[in-house]
Design a protein around this motif. Structure first.
Motif, short mmCIF file in Angstrom:
data_model
loop_
_atom_site.label_atom_id
_atom_site.label_comp_id
_atom_site.label_asym_id
_atom_site.label_seq_id
_atom_site.Cartn_x
_atom_site.Cartn_y
_atom_site.Cartn_z
N VAL A 98 45.88 -5.10 -78.69
CA VAL A 98 45.06 -5.49 -77.65
C VAL A 98 43.80 -6.04 -78.13
O VAL A 98 42.96 -6.88 -77.63
CB VAL A 98 45.02 -4.35 -76.79
CG1 VAL A 98 43.87 -4.52 -75.41
CG2 VAL A 98 46.11 -4.03 -76.08
N GLY A 99 43.15 -5.10 -79.15
CA GLY A 99 41.80 -5.60 -79.88
C GLY A 99 41.85 -7.06 -80.34
O GLY A 99 40.67 -7.59 -80.13
N GLU A 131 38.22 -14.64 -71.64
CA GLU A 131 36.65 -14.03 -71.49
C GLU A 131 36.27 -13.46 -69.89
O GLU A 131 35.27 -12.78 -70.02
CB GLU A 131 35.89 -15.24 -71.71
CG GLU A 131 36.07 -15.75 -73.21
CD GLU A 131 36.93 -17.05 -73.26
OE1 GLU A 131 36.36 -18.05 -73.65
OE2 GLU A 131 37.99 -16.71 -72.60
N HIS A 132 37.03 -13.72 -69.02
CA HIS A 132 36.89 -13.20 -67.75
C HIS A 132 37.41 -11.76 -67.56
O HIS A 132 37.03 -11.13 -66.56
CB HIS A 132 37.39 -14.08 -66.67
CG HIS A 132 36.76 -15.47 -66.84
ND1 HIS A 132 37.41 -16.68 -66.07
CD2 HIS A 132 35.52 -15.99 -67.36
CE1 HIS A 132 36.61 -17.63 -66.35
NE2 HIS A 132 35.76 -17.47 -66.94
N LEU A 133 38.21 -11.15 -68.44
CA LEU A 133 38.69 -9.78 -68.34
C LEU A 133 37.60 -8.80 -68.15
O LEU A 133 36.51 -9.01 -68.89
CB LEU A 133 39.51 -9.45 -69.71
CG LEU A 133 40.73 -10.04 -69.84
CD1 LEU A 133 41.49 -9.60 -71.12
CD2 LEU A 133 41.83 -9.57 -68.78
N VAL A 134 37.82 -8.01 -67.16
CA VAL A 134 36.89 -6.86 -66.80
C VAL A 134 37.72 -5.49 -67.10
O VAL A 134 36.70 -4.54 -67.43
CB VAL A 134 36.37 -6.87 -65.57
CG1 VAL A 134 35.44 -8.25 -65.31
CG2 VAL A 134 37.41 -7.01 -64.42
N PRO A 194 36.07 -5.55 -72.39
CA PRO A 194 36.60 -5.09 -71.19
C PRO A 194 36.65 -3.57 -70.92
O PRO A 194 36.55 -2.93 -72.23
CB PRO A 194 37.91 -5.56 -70.84
CG PRO A 194 38.29 -5.58 -72.39
CD PRO A 194 37.37 -5.98 -73.20
N ILE A 195 36.62 -3.00 -69.95
CA ILE A 195 36.96 -1.39 -69.94
C ILE A 195 38.40 -1.25 -69.88
O ILE A 195 39.15 -2.43 -69.43
CB ILE A 195 36.37 -0.81 -68.58
CG1 ILE A 195 36.86 -1.38 -67.43
CG2 ILE A 195 34.89 -0.89 -68.61
CD1 ILE A 195 36.52 -0.66 -66.13
N SER A 196 38.97 -0.26 -70.38
CA SER A 196 40.55 0.16 -70.40
C SER A 196 40.69 1.36 -70.10
O SER A 196 39.98 2.32 -70.47
CB SER A 196 41.08 -0.49 -71.63
OG SER A 196 40.48 0.31 -72.71
#
Length: 588
Positions: free
Chosen positions: A548-549, A526-529, A557-559
């Motif tokens: 990934v989804g 949940e901390h992924l940015v 997150p942005i990717s």
């Protein structure tokens, strides 16, 4: 005169011997590679002039080096393949001695190891690896007597059409060699007969993917036990002229006359089995079966690959199939040459140890023989279907090297010269970490520069085939930010690549690794940015992003997605790195 000593003698410096040397060297095991000719010499001197590899350059190579000056989807020539292994051996510093023939290997009496007798003297070794491969002794069935036609040669002795006297040619064998030689001869205007036995003929390419790719994503390279008799079924596939699917109907349309299995000879008459139509039909069934499996895989995974319905259509059987010739008067047909593309037999007459079964075949499992200290490498189906391909030999060699290292550890127990256990050595080499308490102590986080480094390692261990000496780690905790190193389809607990040929499976493993590393760093998904996703082919995008989804549902997150020419190893199709920020309220 005293004999030389080393830990391991590897016999043969073809693709198997070079791969073996790489892995032994990476584990720090002293060894010598003995080769009676030159490195990969059979590619140069026992192949016809126009031969190219049967697999594309992106697939049929070792992980540590690409083919230079060759497009990934092209097929290297025989000289380029030989040059590749010479350069590879030089890059890894393989201790190869060319021009040294091994004449015998005997087990020591009253002490471990073996005496290796060579044309240059004796060598005492604790272990011996027979890496001479399957192409030792050309096999010509005793059917047609000498003198019945002016020339009878094995395909290993064939070089080009000009080598043969004028006249018609019978090619016996419908595998890759027989088909390509027959086609080459026909293109020079000769009358050609092709004797077709049981065979497997995969599509060269289907729906934009080479058959090597299809066997990978369908898991067929990993088949470990062949069906009864499958060890002897030839594969008809060609990389000639850019690569094409072998179609016996198309060969017949060019003027090649197909006949059945060559059965007997007498009074100038060669007789064929009435099995041509059956052999063609069985090959067609395998071909169509792979197409259907590929279609099902595409549908199941939602891949956007172009449809190719015409590939499923088989033309009408030519007259030579519907009304097959069962006899051939060689003189009347003007046959002056027979080329026997009928395979090879192994020759281990120099290996005088109890490592063979009642039929003289190596008694081994994944290259480890029933005679302790003796190993085999480079044989078809050694561990799986892919064992006979260049990349498969490399992986088989790694297993054998690990087994040797483990056995050295046991043998050295209680002595002053005790090597590191193979398992620990391999894990250090791959930068991996298992879940055991012992490994966690070995791979404990370290703090340098005020930041915590998760799972530190050195590239000297993870990429021994490259001249690197970089201290890295799998993740860095800097304040409340966690930076995760690019993850690929590799199980961090075992260092084994997973999902070979399957981009979605590799992405799934990479995301699983990211989750595990975040949790070890005191963070969570949940901390992924930010994610950065690297693909070697834009056509993998949908499959990778689906995986990934599933892991980032609700996280947002942005990717960034990038397409690159290659990753560190050829079996890796995608790589994903990540950045996470731990909220203040969640920090310990």
């Amino acid at each position: 005169m005293p004999s030389e000593e080393t830990e391991v003698v590897v016999v043969g410096a073809g693709q198997a011997g070079v791969a073996m040397s790489e892995h032994l060297g990476a584990l720090g095991i002293p060894h010598l590679v003995l080769e009676r000719h030159g490195i990969a010499e059979r590619w140069r001197s026992q192949r016809w002039d126009s031969l190219v590899a049967n697999g594309p350059a992106w697939h049929d190579r070792f992980p540590g080096m690409e083919f230079p000056h060759i497009a990934p989807d092209a097929f290297p020539s025989k000289e380029q393949v030989a040059d590749y292994f010479v350069a590879y051996a030089e890059n890894i510093g393989a201790p190869i001695r060319c021009g040294v023939e091994v004449t015998s290997v005997h087990k020591h009496t009253g002490r471990p190891g073996f005496r290796v007798e060579t044309s240059e003297g004796s060598i005492d070794a604790r272990f011996v690896v027979a890496a001479t491969g399957p192409f030792q002794r050309p096999v010509i069935p005793p059917i047609v007597p000498d003198g019945a036609v002016p020339v009878q040669i094995h395909s290993s002795g064939y070089r080009n059409p000009g080598q043969l006297p004028a006249g018609a040619v019978l090619v016996v064998g419908a595998g890759s060699s027989g088909v390509q030689i027959a086609d080459e001869l026909r293109r020079t205007g000769r009358r050609v007969f092709l004797s077709v036995g049981p065979h497997d003929r995969p599509p060269r390419e289907y729906r934009g993917r080479d058959f090597c790719w299809w066997l990978g994503v369908l898991g067929l390279w990993d088949a470990q036990t062949p069906a009864q008799g499958a060890e002897h079924v030839t594969i008809a596939v060609s990389g000639a002229r850019g690569g094409h699917t072998v179609d016996f109907r198309a060969l017949a349309d060019t003027g090649i006359e197909l006949v059945g299995l060559t059965a007997s000879y007498g009074d100038g008459i060669l007789r064929f089995a009435p099995d041509l139509a059956t052999n063609i039909a069985l090959g067609d069934a395998k071909y169509l079966g792979l197409l259907r499996a590929a279609d099902a895989y595409i549908d199941r995974n939602g891949l956007d690959l172009p449809e190719e319905p015409e590939a499923h259509l088989l033309g009408p059987d030519p007259q030579c199939v519907t009304v097959p010739r069962l006899e051939l008067d060689l003189a009347e047909a003007g046959v002056t040459s027979i080329v026997w593309a009928t395979g090879f037999a192994t020759d281990y007459s120099w290996l005088d140890v109890d490592a063979f079964d009642e039929k003289g075949r190596p008694n081994q499992r994944r290259g480890v023989s029933c005679e302790p200290g003796v190993y085999f490498l480079g044989l078809p189906w050694l561990s799986r279907r892919g064992s006979s391909f260049i990349w498969g030999v490399w992986h088989d060699a790694r297993y054998v090297a690990d087994h040797i290292a483990t056995r050295r550890g046991y043998l050295a127990y209680g002595t002053t010269d005790q090597p590191v256990a193979a398992q620990a050595t391999r894990k250090n080499r791959e930068g991996a970490m298992t879940s055991t308490n012992e490994d966690r102590e070995l791979k404990a986080p370290i703090v340098t520069g005020g930041h915590t480094r998760i799972r530190p390692f050195n590239t000297r261990d993870t990429y021994p085939e490259q001249s690197l000496d970089n201290d890295l780690c799998q993740a860095v905790v800097a304040g409340n930010t966690v930076y995760v190193r690019g993850q690929i389809g590799q199980d961090l607990a075992t260092s084994e690549s997973v999902g070979i040929g399957n981009a979605e499976a590799q992405a799934e493993q990479a995301m699983s690794n990211i989750k595990m590393l975040l949790e070890e760093a005191g963070s969570r998904m949940e901390h992924l940015v930010k994610l950065t996703i690297y693909l070697i082919d834009p056509r993998y995008r949908e499959a990778v992003y689906r995986a990934v989804g599933r892991w980032t549902k609700g996280v947002h997150p942005i990717s960034t997605g990038l397409v690159v020419s290659a990753l560190a190893r050829p079996e890796w199709l995608c790589e994903i790195d990540a950045i996470a920020v731990i909220p203040e309220e969640d920090r310990a």
